[in-house]
Design a protein around this motif. Structure first.
Motif, PDB file in Angstrom:
ATOM      1  N   LYS A 190       0.798  -1.233   0.000  1.00 46.96           N
ATOM      2  CA  LYS A 190       0.000   0.000   0.000  1.00 46.96           C
ATOM      3  C   LYS A 190       0.827   1.277   0.000  1.00 46.96           C
ATOM      4  O   LYS A 190       0.377   2.312  -0.462  1.00 46.96           O
ATOM      5  CB  LYS A 190      -0.967   0.007   1.171  1.00 46.96           C
ATOM      6  N   GLU A 191       2.062   1.212   0.490  1.00 45.39           N
ATOM      7  CA  GLU A 191       2.863   2.427   0.568  1.00 45.39           C
ATOM      8  C   GLU A 191       3.399   2.888  -0.787  1.00 45.39           C
ATOM      9  O   GLU A 191       3.873   4.010  -0.915  1.00 45.39           O
ATOM     10  CB  GLU A 191       4.016   2.260   1.566  1.00 45.39           C
ATOM     11  N   ILE A 192       3.290   2.028  -1.801  1.00 47.54           N
ATOM     12  CA  ILE A 192       3.800   2.415  -3.120  1.00 47.54           C
ATOM     13  C   ILE A 192       2.696   2.476  -4.176  1.00 47.54           C
ATOM     14  O   ILE A 192       2.971   2.418  -5.361  1.00 47.54           O
ATOM     15  CB  ILE A 192       4.950   1.483  -3.564  1.00 47.54           C
ATOM     16  N   ILE A 193       1.466   2.658  -3.730  1.00 51.04           N
ATOM     17  CA  ILE A 193       0.358   2.664  -4.684  1.00 51.04           C
ATOM     18  C   ILE A 193       0.447   3.833  -5.671  1.00 51.04           C
ATOM     19  O   ILE A 193       0.135   3.682  -6.842  1.00 51.04           O
ATOM     20  CB  ILE A 193      -1.015   2.632  -3.981  1.00 51.04           C
ATOM     21  N   ARG A 194       0.904   4.973  -5.231  1.00 49.52           N
ATOM     22  CA  ARG A 194       0.996   6.129  -6.134  1.00 49.52           C
ATOM     23  C   ARG A 194       1.918   5.818  -7.316  1.00 49.52           C
ATOM     24  O   ARG A 194       1.615   6.153  -8.458  1.00 49.52           O
ATOM     25  CB  ARG A 194       1.501   7.355  -5.377  1.00 49.52           C
ATOM     26  N   PHE A 195       3.025   5.165  -7.058  1.00 50.56           N
ATOM     27  CA  PHE A 195       3.967   4.854  -8.129  1.00 50.56           C
ATOM     28  C   PHE A 195       3.384   3.846  -9.113  1.00 50.56           C
ATOM     29  O   PHE A 195       3.550   3.975 -10.319  1.00 50.56           O
ATOM     30  CB  PHE A 195       5.272   4.302  -7.541  1.00 50.56           C
ATOM     31  N   HIS A 196       2.678   2.858  -8.597  1.00 52.30           N
ATOM     32  CA  HIS A 196       2.171   1.791  -9.453  1.00 52.30           C
ATOM     33  C   HIS A 196       0.816   2.102 -10.069  1.00 52.30           C
ATOM     34  O   HIS A 196       0.467   1.511 -11.092  1.00 52.30           O
ATOM     35  CB  HIS A 196       2.089   0.490  -8.659  1.00 52.30           C
TER      36      HIS A 196
ATOM     37  N   VAL B 109      -0.280   5.438 -10.639  1.00 51.96           N
ATOM     38  CA  VAL B 109      -0.253   6.727 -11.347  1.00 51.96           C
ATOM     39  C   VAL B 109       0.930   6.784 -12.310  1.00 51.96           C
ATOM     40  O   VAL B 109       0.765   6.922 -13.519  1.00 51.96           O
ATOM     41  CB  VAL B 109      -0.192   7.914 -10.353  1.00 51.96           C
ATOM     42  N   TYR B 110       2.148   6.657 -11.781  1.00 47.64           N
ATOM     43  CA  TYR B 110       3.339   6.828 -12.611  1.00 47.64           C
ATOM     44  C   TYR B 110       3.504   5.701 -13.633  1.00 47.64           C
ATOM     45  O   TYR B 110       3.704   5.955 -14.816  1.00 47.64           O
ATOM     46  CB  TYR B 110       4.605   6.924 -11.755  1.00 47.64           C
ATOM     47  N   TRP B 111       3.457   4.444 -13.178  1.00 50.52           N
ATOM     48  CA  TRP B 111       3.668   3.345 -14.110  1.00 50.52           C
ATOM     49  C   TRP B 111       2.640   3.334 -15.234  1.00 50.52           C
ATOM     50  O   TRP B 111       3.012   3.162 -16.391  1.00 50.52           O
ATOM     51  CB  TRP B 111       3.689   2.018 -13.368  1.00 50.52           C
ATOM     52  N   PRO B 112       1.349   3.499 -14.954  1.00 50.66           N
ATOM     53  CA  PRO B 112       0.408   3.558 -16.076  1.00 50.66           C
ATOM     54  C   PRO B 112       0.736   4.688 -17.057  1.00 50.66           C
ATOM     55  O   PRO B 112       0.601   4.508 -18.268  1.00 50.66           O
ATOM     56  CB  PRO B 112      -0.949   3.777 -15.398  1.00 50.66           C
ATOM     57  N   ALA B 113       1.186   5.818 -16.549  1.00 47.40           N
ATOM     58  CA  ALA B 113       1.569   6.919 -17.444  1.00 47.40           C
ATOM     59  C   ALA B 113       2.753   6.519 -18.316  1.00 47.40           C
ATOM     60  O   ALA B 113       2.773   6.795 -19.524  1.00 47.40           O
ATOM     61  CB  ALA B 113       1.901   8.169 -16.632  1.00 47.40           C
TER      62      ALA B 113
ATOM     63  N   PRO C 125       0.114  -1.987 -23.065  1.00 45.24           N
ATOM     64  CA  PRO C 125      -1.124  -2.178 -22.307  1.00 45.24           C
ATOM     65  C   PRO C 125      -0.902  -2.099 -20.801  1.00 45.24           C
ATOM     66  O   PRO C 125       0.169  -2.434 -20.298  1.00 45.24           O
ATOM     67  CB  PRO C 125      -1.592  -3.575 -22.714  1.00 45.24           C
ATOM     68  N   LEU C 126      -1.929  -1.657 -20.106  1.00 46.38           N
ATOM     69  CA  LEU C 126      -1.888  -1.530 -18.652  1.00 46.38           C
ATOM     70  C   LEU C 126      -2.287  -2.845 -17.988  1.00 46.38           C
ATOM     71  O   LEU C 126      -3.002  -3.645 -18.592  1.00 46.38           O
ATOM     72  CB  LEU C 126      -2.864  -0.443 -18.198  1.00 46.38           C
ATOM     73  N   PRO C 127      -1.864  -3.062 -16.744  1.00 47.32           N
ATOM     74  CA  PRO C 127      -2.372  -4.227 -16.010  1.00 47.32           C
ATOM     75  C   PRO C 127      -3.899  -4.142 -15.905  1.00 47.32           C
ATOM     76  O   PRO C 127      -4.465  -3.049 -15.859  1.00 47.32           O
ATOM     77  CB  PRO C 127      -1.733  -4.090 -14.628  1.00 47.32           C
ATOM     78  N   ASP C 128      -4.549  -5.302 -15.858  1.00 50.15           N
ATOM     79  CA  ASP C 128      -6.011  -5.314 -15.760  1.00 50.15           C
ATOM     80  C   ASP C 128      -6.493  -4.724 -14.440  1.00 50.15           C
ATOM     81  O   ASP C 128      -7.451  -3.971 -14.400  1.00 50.15           O
ATOM     82  CB  ASP C 128      -6.550  -6.741 -15.899  1.00 50.15           C
ATOM     83  N   ARG C 129      -5.834  -5.113 -13.327  1.00 55.98           N
ATOM     84  CA  ARG C 129      -6.217  -4.640 -11.994  1.00 55.98           C
ATOM     85  C   ARG C 129      -4.963  -4.382 -11.177  1.00 55.98           C
ATOM     86  O   ARG C 129      -3.938  -5.039 -11.357  1.00 55.98           O
ATOM     87  CB  ARG C 129      -7.045  -5.700 -11.262  1.00 55.98           C
ATOM     88  N   ILE C 130      -5.082  -3.440 -10.246  1.00 50.70           N
ATOM     89  CA  ILE C 130      -4.017  -3.178  -9.283  1.00 50.70           C
ATOM     90  C   ILE C 130      -4.615  -3.360  -7.900  1.00 50.70           C
ATOM     91  O   ILE C 130      -5.671  -2.812  -7.600  1.00 50.70           O
ATOM     92  CB  ILE C 130      -3.456  -1.745  -9.430  1.00 50.70           C
TER      93      ILE C 130
END
Length: 136
Positions: free
Chosen positions: A56-62, A64-68, A76-81
């Motif tokens: 949970k502490e790295i949700i912003r990176f995975h 927001v940033y990674w999808p960008a 393609p993006l992961p189906d679910r995070i």
């Protein structure tokens, strides 16, 4: 922890962009190589991920940033995070630097793998914080 952006001390840059390329090349992403190789069967099997599970502490990176980064690369993006909770040790987040980690090896040596698995499945709700209590 971030790296200050040169010329703008208010802006902090995180090095997560290089982690993405490392993970993708680790599963065989090679499209765009000068020799014309195509992505490996392993990459095609594992990307995009059906479920991207993170702490949970790295949700912003995975989330927001990674999808960008992926969208910018046309991938393609992961189906679910899914962000899971922490496994706490005596009310605190386990941390190697704090030295409050419960290592599984001694527990398994005494009780076995199945007992530890059962305990973790019984005492932890998926996605929530869980407290690992040391009993002496």
């Amino acid at each position: 922890m971030g790296v200050p952006w040169p010329g703008d001390p208010e802006h902090v840059f995180y090095v997560w962009y290089d982690a993405l390329t490392s993970y993708m090349s680790g599963i065989g992403f090679v499209d765009g190589e000068p020799d014309g190789k195509k992505d490996s069967a392993k990459f095609k099997k594992f990307w995009p991920a059906d479920l991207h599970m993170i702490g949970k502490e790295i949700i912003r990176f995975h989330a927001v940033y990674w999808p960008a980064f992926l969208m910018a690369a046309g991938l393609p993006l992961p189906d679910r995070i899914f962000a899971h909770g922490w496994l706490l040790f005596e009310q605190e987040k386990m941390s190697k630097s704090k030295g409050n980690v419960a290592y599984p090896e001694p527990i398994v040596k005494v009780l076995g793998n199945d007992a530890l698995r059962y305990y973790l499945l019984r005492e932890t709700a998926f996605g929530r914080m869980a407290i690992f209590r040391a009993r002496r």
